[in-house]
Design an enzyme around this catalytic site. Sequence first.
Site, PDB file in Angstrom:
ATOM      1  N   TRP A 162     107.071  61.467  68.242  1.00 18.54           N
ATOM      2  CA  TRP A 162     106.091  61.114  67.206  1.00 18.54           C
ATOM      3  C   TRP A 162     106.684  60.141  66.195  1.00 18.54           C
ATOM      4  O   TRP A 162     105.996  59.251  65.685  1.00 18.54           O
ATOM      5  CB  TRP A 162     105.622  62.384  66.489  1.00 18.54           C
ATOM      6  CG  TRP A 162     104.620  62.124  65.409  1.00 18.54           C
ATOM      7  CD1 TRP A 162     103.267  62.014  65.535  1.00 18.54           C
ATOM      8  CD2 TRP A 162     104.892  61.927  64.006  1.00 18.54           C
ATOM      9  NE1 TRP A 162     102.681  61.770  64.310  1.00 18.54           N
ATOM     10  CE2 TRP A 162     103.655  61.708  63.360  1.00 18.54           C
ATOM     11  CE3 TRP A 162     106.065  61.915  63.252  1.00 18.54           C
ATOM     12  CZ2 TRP A 162     103.565  61.488  62.000  1.00 18.54           C
ATOM     13  CZ3 TRP A 162     105.967  61.700  61.898  1.00 18.54           C
ATOM     14  CH2 TRP A 162     104.734  61.487  61.282  1.00 18.54           C
ATOM     15  N   HIS A 163     107.987  60.270  65.901  1.00 19.25           N
ATOM     16  CA  HIS A 163     108.594  59.438  64.875  1.00 19.25           C
ATOM     17  C   HIS A 163     108.706  57.971  65.290  1.00 19.25           C
ATOM     18  O   HIS A 163     108.739  57.093  64.417  1.00 19.25           O
ATOM     19  CB  HIS A 163     109.986  59.966  64.507  1.00 19.25           C
ATOM     20  CG  HIS A 163     109.953  61.042  63.464  1.00 19.25           C
ATOM     21  ND1 HIS A 163     109.728  62.363  63.766  1.00 19.25           N
ATOM     22  CD2 HIS A 163     110.095  60.984  62.110  1.00 19.25           C
ATOM     23  CE1 HIS A 163     109.747  63.079  62.654  1.00 19.25           C
ATOM     24  NE2 HIS A 163     109.957  62.267  61.634  1.00 19.25           N
ATOM     25  N   GLY A 164     108.796  57.684  66.575  1.00 13.11           N
ATOM     26  CA  GLY A 164     108.904  56.284  66.968  1.00 13.11           C
ATOM     27  C   GLY A 164     109.036  56.104  68.461  1.00 13.11           C
ATOM     28  O   GLY A 164     109.458  57.014  69.188  1.00 13.11           O
TER      29      GLY A 164
END
Length: 283
Positions: free
Chosen positions: A269-271
């Site tokens: 989700w972060h990248g």
Amino acid sequence: MWIIILSIVINYLAGLLIGTTDKILVKRLALTSGILLNIFLLFYFKYYDFALSCINQIFNSGINLKNTALPLGISFYTFSGLSYIIDVYTQKAEAQKNPMNIALYILMFPKLAQGSIVKFRDIKDQLHNRSITADDFADGIRRFILGLSKKVLLANQLGAVTAEIFGDNPLSNSVSTAWLGAILYTIQLYFDFSGYSDMAIGLGKMFGFNIMENFNYPYISKSISEFWRRWHISLGEWFKQYVYIPLGGNRRGNVYVNLFIVFLLTGIWHGASWNFIIWGIWI
């Protein structure tokens, strides 16, 4: 704008269908369709090129990348939309017949770009009934100023130093300089993100909304698990309610597998890069 409008339409129609039919099969179909459409939008704009680049590397192929621009806040409003339709399905909230309520929830500007990630069940009542008092407005101003100060006076200044240290030729740094850069970047990251969260909470309070806390002094934690209870609290709570507990939590299935899936998804989700995937697996 058409992407976020499409997200609003998808979630409004899915929630309305889930909330107005008595047929369990139709409810499940609407929920599944809503989840898949939300994830498709997020995947296409955030992860599609990354997936293609991985395929090119593995199979030595030459598939052209889309080079699609990442829409502002898509990770956050996608999770907001998912929260709404899941809460309606699990009867934690009622389906909203007025599409403007869904638009307000998803588009609420203080939280739109960087959170906190507000679950629909936590704010549903405030969409219809909220009060703005002079004391709350003043508290909101103070909180906003605190967040702005963290961002401008601390995070941005530390960012200039770390950019200089890890700039054109980071390998030329001495060990002490590299450690200094790592420590300053750690502090910068916290003040940047928590500063934005403070501004969002302050703005929300000015308009009568209570947005949940997102940080609780994470760097005083004594363990990794405690750190994650204190860092980006809203994200951890979202994954707990909508992924970890439905997987079985610590009561059903293998708790370590459930935790692994949650933190792997957290990293993704972060990248869209292997750095985040490896980071998610490691934590």
